[in-house]
Design an enzyme around this catalytic site. Structure first.
Site: not given
Ligand code: NAP
Length: 282
Positions: A53, A97, A120
């Protein structure tokens, strides 16, 4: 013989477009979009995902940062970091995460991220299979829809089968397919006669996490197959949930694993960050 939907190449094209967009954003709004990823603990798979990422964010010119916190981090300490980032006007997207260590309440962490910075897409999903307007959709689900659209085939009116009802992929992708006016069936571990249902599907999205869930004999000729699963096959190689060798000759289109949904998921995380940025500056 099914055509390959090349997620890697499609993602590369998107990165080019987004890099240009970021240059324009800086000229127009005086700053670049900011993405901060928080990682708690040492989980090796999570470390790899986060570094992918980070590389993608840097590649397209985002202001990117990674906050690395030790396994022993308390929930209060993590929530304090999220609060600080929520209040930081240079941060457009915050991603925690997952998984977080067991002593931290994942739901409390997800809920703490400001909805307008939730890259997200957890906040955008609401029960009842609709998307909250103005918020971004979960990256993998968005990646699946984008990949289907690159085939040039319409989604509206088609029978789409989603195999798997997970919170991260199955449910969100079913929601997005409904938004595209597909007729959606969701299968799961208790579904009977999966093969029979699958043979009537124009689009199959497999998001289970087990090899060979869909085999060629379960595929309607010409169907679009999107394989989200990431597994280790009996030969030790990475494979998806769909048996590529038997399904490809029957399908109209198919995503490979690796090189299909995976690279597109990260591209969609960047897209989500750009979309959050736009909601902040416009
Ligand atoms: P998950 O939350 O565990 O969901 C798996 C789903 O599969 C569950 O709904 C389960 O049904 C269903 N299932 C299990 N066995 C089944 C069977 N025999 N037939 C039909 N359905 C069955 O998993 P997830 O987080 O959605 O992830 C799914 C896969 O996608 C994993 O391999 C993951 O690594 C991969 N993934 C890939 C990406 C990417 O970027 N490519 C991103 C995210 C996830 P029940 O609900 O009945 O238990």
């Amino acid at each position: 013989m099914g055509k390959i939907i090349d997620g890697k190449a499609i993602a590369a094209g998107l990165y080019e477009e987004m890099r240009e967009e970021v240059i324009q954003f800086e000229k127009q709004y005086g700053r670049r979009p900011g993405l901060t990823v928080i990682i708690v603990g040492e989980d090796p798979a999570s470390q790899i995902y986060v570094s992918h990422k980070e590389v993608a964010a840097k590649k397209i010119g985002l202001v990117s940062a990674v906050v690395r916190m030790p396994e022993s981090t308390t929930q209060e300490e993590l929530l304090a970091v999220i609060d600080r980032l929520n209040a930081d006007p240079t941060v457009d997207g915050i991603l925690v995460q997952l998984p977080v260590p067991k002593h931290i309440d994942k739901d409390a962490v997800i809920a703490a991220v400001a909805p307008d910075k939730d890259v997200d897409g957890f906040f955008g999903m609401k029960s009842g299979f609709t998307m909250k307007e103005g918020y971004v959709a979960p990256c993998t689900a968005r990646a699946c829809i984008h990949l289907i659209k690159t085939t040039g085939e319409t989604i509206e009116g088609k029978h789409a089968l989603v195999v798997g009802r997970g919170e991260l992929v199955g449910k969100p992708v079913a929601t997005l397919l409904l938004g595209e006016n597909a007729t959606v069936t969701i299968a799961h571990s208790r579904t009977r006669n999966l093969g029979e249902i699958a043979r009537t599907a124009d689009i199959i999205i497999a998001a289970v996490g087990r090899p060979m869930i869909i085999t060629g004999d379960m595929v309607k000729p010409g169907a679009i197959l999107i394989d989200v699963g990431i597994n280790r096959g009996a030969d030790g190689k990475v494979c998806g949930d769909i048996d590529y060798a038997s399904a490809k000759p029957v399908a109209g289109w198919i995503t490979p694993v690796p090189g299909g949904v995976g690279p597109m998921t990260i591209a969609m995380l960047i897209r989500n960050t750009l979309d959050c940025f736009l909601s902040h500056v416009q």
